[in-house]
Design an enzyme around this catalytic site. Structure first.
Site, PDB file in Angstrom:
ATOM      1  N   HIS A  59      10.361 -16.768 -20.924  1.00 27.38           N
ATOM      2  CA  HIS A  59       9.940 -17.427 -22.159  1.00 27.38           C
ATOM      3  C   HIS A  59       8.440 -17.198 -22.348  1.00 27.38           C
ATOM      4  O   HIS A  59       7.672 -17.371 -21.397  1.00 27.38           O
ATOM      5  CB  HIS A  59      10.251 -18.925 -22.070  1.00 27.38           C
ATOM      6  CG  HIS A  59       9.845 -19.681 -23.288  1.00 27.38           C
ATOM      7  ND1 HIS A  59      10.559 -19.637 -24.453  1.00 27.38           N
ATOM      8  CD2 HIS A  59       8.789 -20.492 -23.524  1.00 27.38           C
ATOM      9  CE1 HIS A  59       9.962 -20.384 -25.355  1.00 27.38           C
ATOM     10  NE2 HIS A  59       8.881 -20.920 -24.822  1.00 27.38           N
ATOM     11  N   ASN A  71      15.858 -16.609 -17.659  1.00 25.24           N
ATOM     12  CA  ASN A  71      15.229 -16.175 -18.911  1.00 25.24           C
ATOM     13  C   ASN A  71      13.733 -16.030 -18.683  1.00 25.24           C
ATOM     14  O   ASN A  71      13.177 -16.622 -17.750  1.00 25.24           O
ATOM     15  CB  ASN A  71      15.471 -17.236 -19.998  1.00 25.24           C
ATOM     16  CG  ASN A  71      14.832 -16.861 -21.322  1.00 25.24           C
ATOM     17  OD1 ASN A  71      14.953 -15.719 -21.783  1.00 25.24           O
ATOM     18  ND2 ASN A  71      14.142 -17.801 -21.944  1.00 25.24           N
ATOM     19  N   THR A 115       2.662  -7.682 -21.614  1.00 26.13           N
ATOM     20  CA  THR A 115       2.287  -6.862 -20.457  1.00 26.13           C
ATOM     21  C   THR A 115       2.523  -7.629 -19.161  1.00 26.13           C
ATOM     22  O   THR A 115       3.045  -7.072 -18.178  1.00 26.13           O
ATOM     23  CB  THR A 115       0.797  -6.454 -20.568  1.00 26.13           C
ATOM     24  OG1 THR A 115       0.609  -5.728 -21.786  1.00 26.13           O
ATOM     25  CG2 THR A 115       0.373  -5.595 -19.393  1.00 26.13           C
ATOM     26  N   GLN A 116       2.184  -8.906 -19.156  1.00 28.31           N
ATOM     27  CA  GLN A 116       2.416  -9.743 -17.974  1.00 28.31           C
ATOM     28  C   GLN A 116       3.909  -9.996 -17.751  1.00 28.31           C
ATOM     29  O   GLN A 116       4.391 -10.029 -16.617  1.00 28.31           O
ATOM     30  CB  GLN A 116       1.671 -11.082 -18.113  1.00 28.31           C
ATOM     31  CG  GLN A 116       0.162 -10.929 -18.126  1.00 28.31           C
ATOM     32  CD  GLN A 116      -0.355 -10.216 -16.889  1.00 28.31           C
ATOM     33  OE1 GLN A 116      -0.004 -10.561 -15.772  1.00 28.31           O
ATOM     34  NE2 GLN A 116      -1.162  -9.192 -17.103  1.00 28.31           N
ATOM     35  N   GLU A 145      19.623 -27.583 -21.552  1.00 26.03           N
ATOM     36  CA  GLU A 145      18.466 -27.952 -22.363  1.00 26.03           C
ATOM     37  C   GLU A 145      17.528 -26.751 -22.481  1.00 26.03           C
ATOM     38  O   GLU A 145      17.086 -26.182 -21.473  1.00 26.03           O
ATOM     39  CB  GLU A 145      17.731 -29.153 -21.763  1.00 26.03           C
ATOM     40  CG  GLU A 145      16.716 -29.737 -22.726  1.00 26.03           C
ATOM     41  CD  GLU A 145      15.986 -30.956 -22.164  1.00 26.03           C
ATOM     42  OE1 GLU A 145      15.080 -31.446 -22.847  1.00 26.03           O
ATOM     43  OE2 GLU A 145      16.309 -31.382 -21.045  1.00 26.03           O
ATOM     44  N   LEU A 146      17.192 -26.384 -23.709  1.00 28.89           N
ATOM     45  CA  LEU A 146      16.445 -25.174 -24.011  1.00 28.89           C
ATOM     46  C   LEU A 146      15.109 -25.103 -23.271  1.00 28.89           C
ATOM     47  O   LEU A 146      14.302 -26.027 -23.350  1.00 28.89           O
ATOM     48  CB  LEU A 146      16.186 -25.157 -25.523  1.00 28.89           C
ATOM     49  CG  LEU A 146      15.993 -23.812 -26.197  1.00 28.89           C
ATOM     50  CD1 LEU A 146      17.177 -22.900 -25.953  1.00 28.89           C
ATOM     51  CD2 LEU A 146      15.783 -24.019 -27.680  1.00 28.89           C
ATOM     52  N   MET A 198      18.278 -14.052 -28.133  1.00 30.57           N
ATOM     53  CA  MET A 198      17.798 -15.079 -29.066  1.00 30.57           C
ATOM     54  C   MET A 198      18.869 -16.054 -29.544  1.00 30.57           C
ATOM     55  O   MET A 198      18.658 -16.773 -30.522  1.00 30.57           O
ATOM     56  CB  MET A 198      17.149 -14.403 -30.286  1.00 30.57           C
ATOM     57  CG  MET A 198      15.841 -13.688 -29.960  1.00 30.57           C
ATOM     58  SD  MET A 198      14.642 -14.732 -29.108  1.00 30.57           S
ATOM     59  CE  MET A 198      14.233 -15.884 -30.414  1.00 30.57           C
ATOM     60  N   ARG A 199      20.011 -16.122 -28.871  1.00 29.74           N
ATOM     61  CA  ARG A 199      21.056 -17.075 -29.272  1.00 29.74           C
ATOM     62  C   ARG A 199      21.131 -18.201 -28.246  1.00 29.74           C
ATOM     63  O   ARG A 199      21.318 -17.940 -27.041  1.00 29.74           O
ATOM     64  CB  ARG A 199      22.429 -16.386 -29.340  1.00 29.74           C
ATOM     65  CG  ARG A 199      22.493 -15.163 -30.238  1.00 29.74           C
ATOM     66  CD  ARG A 199      22.245 -15.443 -31.695  1.00 29.74           C
ATOM     67  NE  ARG A 199      23.135 -16.449 -32.244  1.00 29.74           N
ATOM     68  CZ  ARG A 199      23.015 -16.957 -33.464  1.00 29.74           C
ATOM     69  NH1 ARG A 199      22.045 -16.555 -34.250  1.00 29.74           N
ATOM     70  NH2 ARG A 199      23.860 -17.875 -33.888  1.00 29.74           N
ATOM     71  N   ILE A 200      21.011 -19.424 -28.712  1.00 36.13           N
ATOM     72  CA  ILE A 200      21.135 -20.572 -27.816  1.00 36.13           C
ATOM     73  C   ILE A 200      22.547 -20.585 -27.224  1.00 36.13           C
ATOM     74  O   ILE A 200      23.531 -20.442 -27.957  1.00 36.13           O
ATOM     75  CB  ILE A 200      20.832 -21.884 -28.565  1.00 36.13           C
ATOM     76  CG1 ILE A 200      19.374 -21.881 -29.035  1.00 36.13           C
ATOM     77  CG2 ILE A 200      21.123 -23.083 -27.679  1.00 36.13           C
ATOM     78  CD1 ILE A 200      19.025 -23.017 -29.982  1.00 36.13           C
TER      79      ILE A 200
HETATM   80  N1  NHR Z   1      20.318 -21.179 -24.004  1.00 35.93           N
HETATM   81  C1  NHR Z   1      20.223 -22.281 -23.277  1.00 35.93           C
HETATM   82  N2  NHR Z   1      21.298 -23.080 -23.208  1.00 35.93           N
HETATM   83  N3  NHR Z   1      19.110 -22.652 -22.618  1.00 35.93           N
HETATM   84  C2  NHR Z   1      18.018 -21.871 -22.681  1.00 35.93           C
HETATM   85  O1  NHR Z   1      16.946 -22.239 -21.992  1.00 35.93           O
HETATM   86  C3  NHR Z   1      18.048 -20.680 -23.443  1.00 35.93           C
HETATM   87  C4  NHR Z   1      19.232 -20.364 -24.109  1.00 35.93           C
HETATM   88  C5  NHR Z   1      19.305 -19.206 -24.918  1.00 35.93           C
HETATM   89  C6  NHR Z   1      18.209 -18.396 -25.047  1.00 35.93           C
HETATM   90  C7  NHR Z   1      15.780 -17.908 -24.668  1.00 35.93           C
HETATM   91  C8  NHR Z   1      14.761 -18.763 -25.482  1.00 35.93           C
HETATM   92  C9  NHR Z   1      13.402 -18.114 -25.494  1.00 35.93           C
HETATM   93  O2  NHR Z   1      12.943 -17.655 -24.445  1.00 35.93           O
HETATM   94  C10 NHR Z   1      17.009 -18.727 -24.409  1.00 35.93           C
HETATM   95  C11 NHR Z   1      16.932 -19.845 -23.593  1.00 35.93           C
HETATM   96  C12 NHR Z   1      16.414 -18.538 -28.878  1.00 35.93           C
HETATM   97  C13 NHR Z   1      16.174 -19.785 -29.428  1.00 35.93           C
HETATM   98  C14 NHR Z   1      16.704 -20.149 -30.779  1.00 35.93           C
HETATM   99  O3  NHR Z   1      16.286 -21.135 -31.375  1.00 35.93           O
HETATM  100  C15 NHR Z   1      15.452 -20.677 -28.657  1.00 35.93           C
HETATM  101  C16 NHR Z   1      15.000 -20.330 -27.392  1.00 35.93           C
HETATM  102  C17 NHR Z   1      15.254 -19.079 -26.858  1.00 35.93           C
HETATM  103  C18 NHR Z   1      15.952 -18.179 -27.608  1.00 35.93           C
HETATM  104  N4  NHR Z   1      17.679 -19.364 -31.328  1.00 35.93           N
HETATM  105  C19 NHR Z   1      18.291 -19.548 -32.659  1.00 35.93           C
HETATM  106  C20 NHR Z   1      19.741 -20.017 -32.510  1.00 35.93           C
HETATM  107  O4  NHR Z   1      20.218 -20.663 -33.470  1.00 35.93           O
HETATM  108  C21 NHR Z   1      18.317 -18.257 -33.420  1.00 35.93           C
HETATM  109  C22 NHR Z   1      16.934 -17.710 -33.662  1.00 35.93           C
HETATM  110  C23 NHR Z   1      16.954 -16.255 -34.157  1.00 35.93           C
HETATM  111  O5  NHR Z   1      18.012 -15.614 -34.186  1.00 35.93           O
HETATM  112  O6  NHR Z   1      15.865 -15.750 -34.445  1.00 35.93           O
HETATM  113  O7  NHR Z   1      20.419 -19.701 -31.532  1.00 35.93           O
HETATM  114  O8  NHR Z   1      12.699 -18.100 -26.528  1.00 35.93           O
END
Ligand code: NHR
Length: 178
Positions: free
Chosen positions: A99, A97, A162-163, A133-134, A80-82
């Site tokens: 999603h 990942n 489940t999927q 890009e997320l 959950m960390r970007i």
């Molecule tokens: N990083 C990048 N650069 N690109 C992606 O596509 C990423 C990534 C890191 C994680 C998983 C994604 C999901 O499947 C993922 C994809 C966390 C956040 C987020 O906002 C967003 C998307 C995903 C995971 N994280 C917050 C942050 O500040 C913290 C949120 C929390 O701790 O609850 O990092 O959902």
């Protein structure tokens, strides 16, 4: 993560594909998957993001931890960390990942409630390449589930999960298939 480890065992990935799950790394020492992995004789590591002053420093430590295994693929599962562009670039083409939405719809968080609020008739999950890009990398696998009458975000999340447990191992096996 557990679904991937179990698929690797059941489908004999080591013999068939020449790959194994080398280690499990979490940023949270309380992640339930760590104990599960340990119980299944996998090396586990915690890289606690709270111990680092910046995302760049955390990602560098995470990269160092993962690189000790020379991974052919880095699989985010509930992570959950970007991640910084530097981390993503280091593993370009081998960082994936899953999603919980039918991308490109509903990037980011709270996907199931947002799909319900939008009046969607289907929801689902997407395995994708991770790019800076997320939630925007190339799509490797998808599964759709119908949204049922009276559905809540919780019931929907359960059916999507489940999927997820089916398509994530499939996508990984396909990634390595000759
Ligand atoms: N990083 C990048 N650069 N690109 C992606 O596509 C990423 C990534 C890191 C994680 C998983 C994604 C999901 O499947 C993922 C994809 C966390 C956040 C987020 O906002 C967003 C998307 C995903 C995971 N994280 C917050 C942050 O500040 C913290 C949120 C929390 O701790 O609850 O990092 O959902």
């Amino acid at each position: 993560m557990a679904a991937i480890v179990q698929a690797a065992q059941a489908q004999r990935w080591q013999e068939v594909l020449g790959v194994r799950v080398a280690a499990v790394i979490s940023n949270r020492s309380d992640a339930k998957g760590l104990k599960w992995a340990q119980d299944h004789d996998l090396p586990i590591h915690v890289v606690d993001h709270k111990a680092f002053g910046s995302r760049a420093l955390f990602d560098q430590a995470l990269q160092q931890c993962a690189d000790a295994y020379a991974p052919d693929l880095v699989v985010l599962a509930g992570f959950m960390r970007i991640l910084t562009p530097e981390f993503v670039g280091h593993y370009a083409g081998k960082l994936i990942n899953i999603h919980p939405s039918l991308l490109p719809a509903f990037t980011g968080l709270n996907t199931h409630q947002r799909a319900l609020d939008a009046g969607c008739q289907f929801a689902g999950a997407t395995v994708h390449q991770v790019t800076p890009e997320l939630d925007h990398g190339a799509i490797l696998a998808q599964a759709a589930v119908p949204i049922l009458p009276g559905e809540s975000a919780e019931t929907l999340a359960k059916r999507v999960l489940t999927q997820e447990h089916l398509i994530y191992p499939q996508a990984i096996a396909r990634f390595f298939a000759p």
